[in-house]
Scaffold this motif. Sequence first.
Motif, PDB file in Angstrom:
ATOM      1  N   SER A 384     -42.103   4.067 -30.324  1.00 16.55           N
ATOM      2  CA  SER A 384     -42.083   2.838 -30.511  1.00 16.55           C
ATOM      3  C   SER A 384     -42.958   1.892 -29.724  1.00 16.55           C
ATOM      4  O   SER A 384     -43.444   0.796 -30.127  1.00 16.55           O
ATOM      5  CB  SER A 384     -40.579   2.302 -30.370  1.00 16.55           C
ATOM      6  OG  SER A 384     -40.118   2.394 -28.714  1.00 16.55           O
ATOM      7  N   ILE A 385     -43.423   2.597 -28.598  1.00 16.78           N
ATOM      8  CA  ILE A 385     -44.671   1.835 -27.830  1.00 16.78           C
ATOM      9  C   ILE A 385     -45.764   1.520 -28.463  1.00 16.78           C
ATOM     10  O   ILE A 385     -46.403   0.543 -28.272  1.00 16.78           O
ATOM     11  CB  ILE A 385     -45.102   2.691 -26.494  1.00 16.78           C
ATOM     12  CG1 ILE A 385     -45.926   1.763 -25.533  1.00 16.78           C
ATOM     13  CG2 ILE A 385     -45.644   3.974 -26.887  1.00 16.78           C
ATOM     14  CD1 ILE A 385     -46.062   2.638 -24.382  1.00 16.78           C
ATOM     15  N   ARG A 388     -46.341  -2.268 -30.120  1.00 16.05           N
ATOM     16  CA  ARG A 388     -46.600  -3.611 -29.155  1.00 16.05           C
ATOM     17  C   ARG A 388     -47.798  -4.007 -29.550  1.00 16.05           C
ATOM     18  O   ARG A 388     -48.938  -3.394 -29.817  1.00 16.05           O
ATOM     19  CB  ARG A 388     -46.636  -3.005 -27.705  1.00 16.05           C
ATOM     20  CG  ARG A 388     -45.308  -2.305 -27.211  1.00 16.05           C
ATOM     21  CD  ARG A 388     -45.469  -2.135 -25.691  1.00 16.05           C
ATOM     22  NE  ARG A 388     -44.141  -1.807 -25.117  1.00 16.05           N
ATOM     23  CZ  ARG A 388     -44.034  -1.470 -23.852  1.00 16.05           C
ATOM     24  NH1 ARG A 388     -44.969  -1.463 -23.224  1.00 16.05           N
ATOM     25  NH2 ARG A 388     -42.862  -0.970 -23.537  1.00 16.05           N
ATOM     26  N   VAL A 397     -51.778  -0.988 -27.665  1.00 15.22           N
ATOM     27  CA  VAL A 397     -51.324   0.337 -27.319  1.00 15.22           C
ATOM     28  C   VAL A 397     -51.862   1.383 -28.159  1.00 15.22           C
ATOM     29  O   VAL A 397     -52.707   2.325 -27.823  1.00 15.22           O
ATOM     30  CB  VAL A 397     -50.080   0.648 -27.310  1.00 15.22           C
ATOM     31  CG1 VAL A 397     -49.715   2.150 -26.756  1.00 15.22           C
ATOM     32  CG2 VAL A 397     -49.379  -0.545 -26.115  1.00 15.22           C
TER      33      VAL A 397
END
Length: 562
Positions: A384-385, A388, A397
């Motif tokens: 899920s990063i 961003r 990211v």
Amino acid sequence: MADDVQHKDGASASHRGVDGGQERPPGRIEEADFVTRNEEEDLKRGLSQRHISLQVSHGVSSSLKATNAAQNRYSRRNRLFLGLGGSIATAGPLGSLLGYAVIGLIVCCVQFALGEVTALLPVTSSFVRHAEFLIDPAAGFAVGYNLVYGNFLSIPTEISAICVLFQYWTDLNSSVWIIAIIVLTFAVGMSSIRVYGEVEFGFALLKIVFIIFLILLGLVIDLGGVPGTPRIGFRYWKSPGPFVEYIAIGSWGRFLGFWSVMSSAVFSFAGVESIAMAAAETKNPRRAIPRACKRVFARVSIFYVLAVLVVGMLVSSDDERLNDESGTAAQSPFVIAASAAGLKGIPSLVNAIVITSAWSSANQALLSGTRVLYGLALKKQAPSIFLRTTSWGVPYVCVILQTAFMFLAFMTLSSSALTVFWWLVDLVACGVLISWITILTNHWRLLAAMRVQDVPVSLLPWHSKWTEWSTPAALVMCIIILFTSGFSVFTTGNWSASTFVSSYLDIALVTTAYLLWKFIKRTKIVSLADIPLMEAFERAAQDQEPEKVVPGWRKWVGFLWD
């Protein structure tokens, strides 16, 4: 063809299936691949009609050759400016023309299929998410990571090509150019999507003008318009002839030459499928993307078919200069013809344009790779990063990760590391065909689901009648080309491990990824009767935006993209 296209400003639909009035299972609409809240809130719609339309032309003509002293390899977009001569040498002028014409028709089929599905489902990462919605979640996973890997390695290959191209003018250490291109590409990637659109719009206009210039220049030279230069006409079609024998002799050898060009021509068109990757960042994508896809036919005819015809008239298929491995403008058939006519300055001009083409291809790969990774994260197939984003809507990211891969370009400075680098690139060399097969399968499944659910095609936001037969025909052709692209390695004395790997290993990798995700998540192929079509049609009807009328001179200039 345009008369068959239907635009629907609205369509009544409900959550009930039209094939019996049964209510769809609750929650299925939330599991489907519609635009998510993340896309609506975190991304910005900064791409307009002109950005998308010229990106099609740009993708079609983003062609350059990544060559160096140790490895003579083609990048995926490497043939229009420099590599057409190699096709002429392999198949002859008519063989090359037929090969590019066939692939051009397939590209048109792919674009129309992509346009129809995207008009219904304008989501980030495009056909990757479409595959999950229409085929199997495991299919989206496998194709998605294949694209991520391919795009992440694509930029280092383009940077390698730029280093070789600069060697035409200067002996400055290649490290300087590598750092410069990484910084510039990162800057564009971290800028707003509108900045990316404007940069690519400028490159596309420049390239279109240059292609038209080269075609006109070639015709002038061929017809004897340059003082002191005799008229060439179709001299080289008569001697040494319209076809060249490849591997075998006689009719079979001439056919293999044609087929070899057709197989390699696929990679000349790599990038056209990325037009819809940023659909959620496009203004009114249900209109803009299909409209851009519809214009690909004329542009393919101009940029490739006409260019191949002119090159076949300018240079003899047995001209040794066509096999030049410098990787610079010296190998361009246009440059060979211009030099013979005594025209100076053309080599440097071609070299400069190819450099801009290489950097543009890097920008396109960055956009495609980051948006696919973002789309995988949306579906919980990546951490899920990667969701961003900056305040101006960039998945930073994802951009940072892909930028880290750009430094693989330094491997090309070492002869030992270079071999490893090209093996990494070869792993996904046939990814273009896999992407096209996915797009065509998505569209075929959509039409099949509509038949099963008794939904009329008139409900589609955009539809052309010819796709009902062109999609299956193109799908069969793409599968045949995929499995025969490396046919030369199976002929006597022509075995090549690198060619075998680049032709077939990616099939095994994608299949393994598909089965792995299917086994872990226990996914199933989506039943045609269960695809939530009516929910998609309802959203399409709700999302329709009124078309803006462009007044004055902008309307006349806008014919290039509107």
